[in-house]
Scaffold this motif. Structure first.
Motif, short mmCIF file in Angstrom:
data_model
loop_
_atom_site.label_atom_id
_atom_site.label_comp_id
_atom_site.label_asym_id
_atom_site.label_seq_id
_atom_site.Cartn_x
_atom_site.Cartn_y
_atom_site.Cartn_z
N GLY A 64 37.09 -26.35 -2.56
CA GLY A 64 37.24 -27.79 -2.73
C GLY A 64 37.05 -28.18 -4.18
O GLY A 64 36.03 -27.85 -4.79
N ILE A 65 38.04 -28.88 -4.76
CA ILE A 65 37.96 -29.35 -6.13
C ILE A 65 37.61 -30.82 -6.13
O ILE A 65 38.20 -31.62 -5.39
CB ILE A 65 39.32 -29.17 -6.86
N LYS A 80 53.47 -23.85 -7.67
CA LYS A 80 53.31 -22.54 -8.31
C LYS A 80 52.13 -21.79 -7.72
O LYS A 80 52.20 -20.58 -7.46
CB LYS A 80 53.11 -22.72 -9.82
N VAL A 81 51.04 -22.51 -7.47
CA VAL A 81 49.79 -21.89 -7.03
C VAL A 81 49.83 -21.50 -5.55
O VAL A 81 49.22 -20.51 -5.15
CB VAL A 81 48.60 -22.84 -7.31
N ASP A 123 43.72 -29.72 -14.04
CA ASP A 123 43.21 -28.67 -14.92
C ASP A 123 42.96 -27.38 -14.15
O ASP A 123 43.25 -26.28 -14.64
CB ASP A 123 41.91 -29.13 -15.60
N TYR A 124 42.40 -27.52 -12.96
CA TYR A 124 42.08 -26.34 -12.15
C TYR A 124 43.35 -25.61 -11.75
O TYR A 124 43.45 -24.38 -11.86
CB TYR A 124 41.29 -26.77 -10.92
N ALA A 161 34.02 -26.79 -6.52
CA ALA A 161 34.15 -26.69 -7.98
C ALA A 161 34.33 -28.08 -8.56
O ALA A 161 35.13 -28.87 -8.04
CB ALA A 161 35.32 -25.80 -8.36
N HIS A 162 33.58 -28.38 -9.62
CA HIS A 162 33.73 -29.67 -10.29
C HIS A 162 34.79 -29.53 -11.38
O HIS A 162 34.59 -28.83 -12.38
CB HIS A 162 32.41 -30.12 -10.91
N SER A 163 35.94 -30.16 -11.18
CA SER A 163 37.02 -30.10 -12.14
C SER A 163 38.06 -31.13 -11.75
O SER A 163 38.14 -31.54 -10.59
CB SER A 163 37.66 -28.70 -12.13
#
Length: 273
Positions: free
Chosen positions: A139-140, A229-230, A178-179, A172-174
């Protein structure tokens, strides 16, 4: 559901950490740990009210470590972690019912999911239950406050039915853009977005409290391109049934219940270079 609001970046100028009244040594230790990790001040409670502490320090709110949970108080609202409808949705899956989000994702045991807009983590918890011990859910969250509070809650909330699924969610903190930009191609089976609705569907104290510290920025086309893409299988976005966001961002396939007010846009990676 992500971390600056109206141009404000939440850093040491805007919040600090404290404890409840008469804290235990464990609470003080955790508060100091959060202070270090988040690079914000720890301010002893000293029997002061939260309103007085906010006024004295000039911050917009205080992160408060109590015996029960970590909360963020602004003086008029409180944000804290709770699993929301995750338990009900998981119980329905156990009883053989369909979850529209899981169906839209085509998610199964062993699959990997990147939730780009974690928020309270309800969707991530359900996905974690479905993907199981052999899967992975990340989780972002771009709000440092939401990431810290929800990340702690996922690891510590006690519920025998869903605790294991919660604890498997990695936070994740982002900023999600950017991530995504830093990940190699086909890193996750599914990439998921649940952006904050422009206007609330209904009055909810929990959502109102989160809305005050969440990122209201809409998703852009470049982000969807990065997500494609990811992903290894598909990109999925949750929105209101008649939202113009689907068309703006290139989602042509819409999944969901016939009368559901919220549906899911799907873009498959199949056939893409």
């Amino acid at each position: 559901m992500t971390g600056c609001h109206s141009g404000i970046t939440y850093n040491q100028q805007y919040f600090a950490v404290t404890t409840s009244h008469r804290p235990s040594p464990v609470q003080v230790s955790l508060a100091n740990k959060l202070s270090d990790e988040l690079s914000v001040p720890f301010i002893p409670r000293n029997d002061l009210s939260i309103e007085t502490m906010i006024s004295n320090t000039g911050v917009i709110g205080m992160m408060v470590v109590s015996a029960q949970r970590i909360s963020f108080f602004t003086g008029i609202s409180e944000f804290f972690f709770h699993p929301g409808l995750a338990k009900l949705r998981i119980n329905e899956l156990k009883n053989g019912k369909t979850d529209q989000m899981i169906q839209a994702m085509s998610l199964g045991a062993g699959d990997t999911l990147l939730d780009c807009t974690l928020g309270l983590g309800t969707d991530a918890i359900v996905a974690s239950y479905v993907s199981g011990t052999s899967g992975k859910v990340t989780g972002i969250e771009s709000s440092i406050l939401i990431a810290a509070i929800v990340g702690h809650g996922l690891k510590t909330y006690q519920d025998e039915d869903i605790s294991q699924a919660m604890q498997r969610v990695e936070v994740a903190h982002s900023h999600h853009k950017d991530y995504l930009a830093g990940l190699p191609a086909r890193s996750y089976d599914v990439v998921y977005f649940d952006p904050m609705f422009r206007t609330p569907r209904k009055k909810s104290p929990a959502m109102d409290a989160m809305r005050a510290i969440a990122n209201p920025d809409p998703i852009d086309r470049e982000t969807i391109a990065l997500a494609l893409k990811v992903c290894n299988k598909r990109v999925v976005m949750k929105e209101r049934r008649w939202s113009k966001e689907f068309e703006r961002l290139g989602f042509k396939e819409i999944r969901g219940g016939r009368y559901a007010p919220v549906v899911y846009g799907v873009i498959d990676r199949q056939g893409m270079v």
